[in-house]
Design a protein around this motif. Structure first.
Motif: not given
Length: 182
Positions: A56, A60, A64, A136, A140
């Motif tokens: 990533l 991101t 996440f 995502l 993922q």
């Protein structure tokens, strides 16, 4: 002469036992106690591992990690509640062993509690699936969930190893009953 030899050997054995006890005591004093990681630290570590695996970007990865830590916190809260109920159930289990088998009512109550627990975990997983999907792809997210299952399996195996238990062929629930994946 035999008596002197016998006492001499007994003295040597006693000295060896004393040296061994002192050595064992020094070994235990030299060991540093392991520091236990907090749940947040574990979640941070797991998140960084998943970020690397998924490749990533920084933006991101930050999103996440934040969502993943919240997800892990909610799961941990549910599992702590389950463990508290399990501890109570264990006390009831001891009482049930004295009477032989649990009644149908007790088994029904345990099964319903297990279903409720599973529902809570499933609700959290679905909720965070939608959160993860905001940044995502479905593949993922699947990798994230697969990674979590692998982590849980490794953790369970390590705890069993430390407890001296043999490796288990399948997953086991709180009451030691097999949990099969379908």
């Amino acid at each position: 002469m035999k008596m002197k030899t016998k006492y001499f050997f007994m003295l040597v054995v006693a000295c060896l036992m004393g040296v061994q006890m002192v050595s064992a005591q020094q070994d235990s004093e030299n060991r540093r106690p392991r520091k236990r990681m907090s749940m947040e630290q574990v979640a941070e570590m797991q998140a960084s591992k998943v970020v690397k695996e998924l490749g990533l970007d920084d933006k991101t990865a930050a999103k996440f990690t934040d969502v993943y830590k919240k997800y892990m916190k909610e799961l941990d809260d549910v599992r702590k509640a389950e463990f508290a109920n399990f501890a109570k159930g264990k006390e009831r289990g001891e009482a049930m062993k004295k009477r032989q088998a649990p009644t149908d009512e007790e088994v029904d109550k345990m099964m319903r509690a297990r279903f409720a627990q599973s529902r809570k975990v499933l609700d959290i997983r679905e909720k965070y699936y939608d959160e993860f999907r905001k940044f995502l792809s479905p593949k993922q997210v699947q990798k994230v969930y697969d990674q979590m299952g692998d982590n849980q399996s490794r953790f369970r195996n390590e705890m069993n190893r430390r407890a001296g238990m043999p490796g288990e062929g399948g997953r086991r629930g709180p009451q030691g009953m097999p949990m099969h994946r379908n």
